[in-house]
Design an enzyme around this catalytic site. Structure first.
Site, mmCIF file in Angstrom:
data_model
loop_
_atom_site.group_PDB
_atom_site.id
_atom_site.type_symbol
_atom_site.label_atom_id
_atom_site.label_comp_id
_atom_site.label_asym_id
_atom_site.label_seq_id
_atom_site.Cartn_x
_atom_site.Cartn_y
_atom_site.Cartn_z
ATOM 1 N N GLY A 84 -0.332 0.101 -5.024
ATOM 2 C CA GLY A 84 -1.632 -0.509 -4.785
ATOM 3 C C GLY A 84 -2.661 -0.005 -5.767
ATOM 4 N N ASN A 110 -0.030 1.341 5.815
ATOM 5 C CA ASN A 110 0.721 0.438 4.934
ATOM 6 C C ASN A 110 1.400 -0.602 5.814
ATOM 7 O OD1 ASN A 110 3.933 0.757 3.280
ATOM 8 N ND2 ASN A 110 2.410 -0.810 3.026
ATOM 9 N N GLY A 111 1.141 -1.883 5.544
ATOM 10 C CA GLY A 111 1.807 -2.926 6.322
ATOM 11 C C GLY A 111 0.824 -3.986 6.786
ATOM 12 N N TYR A 137 12.076 -4.406 -5.567
ATOM 13 C CA TYR A 137 10.878 -4.475 -6.387
ATOM 14 C C TYR A 137 9.838 -3.379 -6.141
ATOM 15 C CZ TYR A 137 6.360 -6.274 -8.015
ATOM 16 O OH TYR A 137 5.135 -6.403 -8.596
ATOM 17 N N CYS A 176 0.859 -1.177 0.000
ATOM 18 C CA CYS A 176 0.000 0.000 0.000
ATOM 19 C C CYS A 176 0.899 1.232 0.000
ATOM 20 C CB CYS A 176 -0.862 0.056 1.257
ATOM 21 S SG CYS A 176 -2.052 -1.277 1.361
#
Ligand code: SF4
Length: 509
Positions: free
Chosen positions: A51, A125-126, A268, A24
């Site tokens: 995302g 995020n996470g 990535y 995210c």
């Protein structure tokens, strides 16, 4: 689905379950006198690669918090009129790839929560590894839930502690003591912005400055660049930053633990133009390619990369060996995962929906194809076949990170080990499976030499997990014979009942 609101011809949907997906992106801004909703929209556009399931913006206007969120891409969700209808001086935004909870409107973020007469909106995020325990306890305490996401658990936990202590800062601090996992969060109320990060610093969060009175936080520096903000520093592990009319206030809310930044961000997730610890992600990936060329050279006619993240390491690989570097695969940039289920026909088209080979460049050549990772192997297999069908004489696959053998529990969707081909097969067997002429992975040492010196999480390569994984959370996710190593113990508070944490803190004081 077609959406021509911003000129995109947005027709096709795939659900590419074969590759690792972004997690995210979060964005937050304090900028009195500016169009914070529109600036947040631009920030989210820069973070869209993190995302594509849903996006949302919440704005604090001094009185209350307004939210607009929906399934789909930013360009599909927000119209000019939507943004114009959200005036205010503080905002947070979120783009989501769901690693916890279903793809639904309720799971889209920011999450709104009401605490007495105060409304907060949280962008996360996470992944929280102990969210199931916390959810059950909150339900027992009478807290209702709308979704099955861990982000809502965090929002509700902050809300619970804020009600008990009458201070949002205390609410956040107590919640951070209890939650375990990798997280970076931005929270807005009607007149303030808060940003905080897990004590290991697993998920990224940076602080930027727009002008003397205007501040920005974001998952990556590319979101600062797009609105002209200047990078100041990273939000520190365990730190809470509060930005309001009183200025910027920093507090070390929980003790930092051994630094364990996600190294896969560099391989990535992050955009190549983002900067981490003074180095661009592009330059790190280029260096990974050079290291890979030293470790696993190949005698070929052309080096190509799998777009987008495989391109910089392919360039580095080619330059290190003095080989030609060129395009061999063209990416369709207008294909994304959305909430519309793909048809069977689309599934069968598989990776061709996103990539196509360039026969002009590959025909009759021996090729090295550099990619960022092999997860299940099925995507690599299709790409190798596509290149051979386009006339490539040999395809040698080089991966700019080690074998992904272990599931990630901190925000990435590789949560079951049996799905990871390298957990079940050695490189020779993987090479046979994908139909390549040779296959090599960058060593962990080579990867670490390519990135700034810092503490990293490398659990998906090594099984050394920086945050203890509760047995209930990891049950059934490891193959027989694999023993994960927990590098730290969960905090004392996280093992308590929610209502005991405040009492315990009072006793400690
Ligand atoms: S396990 Fe891998 S993907 Fe997950 S946080 Fe650690 S390095 Fe990143």
């Amino acid at each position: 689905m077609r959406d021509e609101r911003d000129g995109l011809d947005f027709d096709v949907v795939t659900d590419d379950a074969e590759t690792i997906h972004e997690e995210c992106g979060v964005f937050g801004i304090w900028a009195p006198g500016r169009d914070v909703a529109r600036l947040t929209y631009f920030g989210l556009r820069a973070l869209q690669h993190r995302g594509q399931d849903s996006a949302g913006i919440a704005v604090g206007d001094g009185q209350t918090v307004l939210v607009r969120k929906d399934l789909g891409l930013c360009g599909q969700i927000f119209s000019d009129a939507d943004l114009a209808a959200m005036p205010g001086k503080v905002a947070v935004g979120h783009v989501r790839y769901g690693t916890s909870g279903a793809r639904s409107w309720e799971a889209a973020q920011p999450h709104l929560s009401t605490i007495g007469d105060v409304i907060i909106a949280l962008a996360h995020n996470g992944t929280l590894v102990n969210s199931d325990k916390l959810r059950l306890e909150l339900i027992r305490l009478g807290v209702p839930f709308l979704s099955d996401t861990d982000s809502e658990v965090a929002a509700k936990l902050i809300g619970y502690f804020t009600e008990q202590t009458s201070h949002i800062r205390e609410g956040i601090r107590n919640a951070m003591e209890m939650i375990e996992g990798g997280y970076a969060m931005a929270l807005v109320r009607e007149n303030a912005l808060y940003a905080f990060r897990d004590p290991h610093g697993i998920r990224p969060l940076v602080l930027g400055k727009l002008d003397d009175d205007s501040w920005v936080v974001a998952s990556e520096t590319c979101a600062l660049d797009i609105i002209g903000a200047k990078f100041q520093r990273q939000v520190r592990p365990g730190e809470v930053i509060r930005i309001s009319d009183d200025g910027v206030v920093s507090e070390q809310a929980v003790e930092p633990r051994a630094c364990a930044t996600c190294i896969f961000e560099h391989v990535y997730f992050a955009r190549p133009d983002s900067v981490v610890n003074g180095r661009s992600v592009y330059s790190m990936r280029y260096e990974m390619g050079r290291q890979l060329a030293r470790e696993a050279p190949a005698d070929v006619d052309l080096v190509i990369g799998v777009p987008d993240s495989g391109l910089p390491p392919a360039e580095g690989f080619a330059h290190e060996l003095g080989l030609p570097f060129g395009e061999g695969l063209i990416k369709n940039r207008y294909v994304a995962r959305t909430f519309i289920a793909p048809t069977q026909e689309m599934r069968e088209m598989g990776v061709r929906m996103k990539l196509n080979a360039l026969p002009d460049n590959v025909e009759g050549k021996r090729i090295v194809m550099v990619d960022d990772s092999i997860v299940r192997g099925t995507t690599s297999k299709q790409i190798v076949r596509m290149l051979k069908e386009a006339g490539a004489k040999e395809v040698h696959v080089r991966i700019n990170c080690p074998e992904v053998k272990w599931p990630c529990f901190y925000g990435i969707d590789t949560a079951v080990q049996s799905q990871l081909i390298s957990a079940r097969k050695d490189p020779e067997e993987v090479c046979d499976f994908i139909g390549a002429d040779s296959l090599a992975f960058l060593s962990l040492e080579g990867l670490l030499r390519s990135v700034p010196t810092d503490g990293y999480c490398d659990a998906c390569y090594t099984g050394r997990y920086p945050v203890e994984i509760p047995p209930a959370f990891s049950a059934g996710k490891f193959l027989d014979g694999y023993e994960p190593q927990n590098l730290s113990r969960a905090s004392r508070a996280s093992r308590m009942q929610i209502e005991d944490v405040l009492t315990s803190n009072e006793e400690d004081e």
